[in-house]
Design a protein around this motif. Structure first.
Motif: not given
Length: 111
Positions: A69-89
């Motif tokens: 997501i590009r906004r002004g002078e910044h860019v947001t990078i989005l990731y799907r993250v998981r845990s090695t110990k907790k279920e879910g995303e």
């Protein structure tokens, strides 16, 4: 900056955040943060998060890039993250921009 160049910088930075979060190495975790982000951090609260949060100490090295997501002078990078110990995303977010001619992290979080 074209997406290819941006992601060539962003992905290694994200991987470092995961690595140092898992290890609880606060000094290395914040090494690419912008001055304004560092200035606004409550080091006591961040330290507690590293010490007590199972999620921030068990992030999987495997992540999925979701987009930018590009906004002004910044860019947001989005990731799907998981845990090695907790279920879910979780949604990982890293905000990048330039400071003193270098790409720096202006925000990082996991929701």
């Amino acid at each position: 900056m074209p997406d290819e160049e941006l992601l060539a910088i962003a992905h290694p930075m994200w991987e470092e955040l995961i690595k140092y979060s898992n290890k609880g190495q606060y000094g290395k975790f914040i090494k690419k943060f912008s001055y304004n982000l560092l200035f606004g951090l409550n080091e006591v609260e961040v330290g507690k998060q590293f010490a007590k949060s199972e999620l921030t100490r068990s992030l999987s090295k495997d992540y999925d890039f979701l987009g930018t997501i590009r906004r002004g002078e910044h860019v947001t990078i989005l990731y799907r993250v998981r845990s090695t110990k907790k279920e879910g995303e979780w949604l990982g977010r890293m905000v990048l921009g330039f400071e003193d001619g270098e790409v720096r992290i202006f925000g990082a979080s996991i929701f």
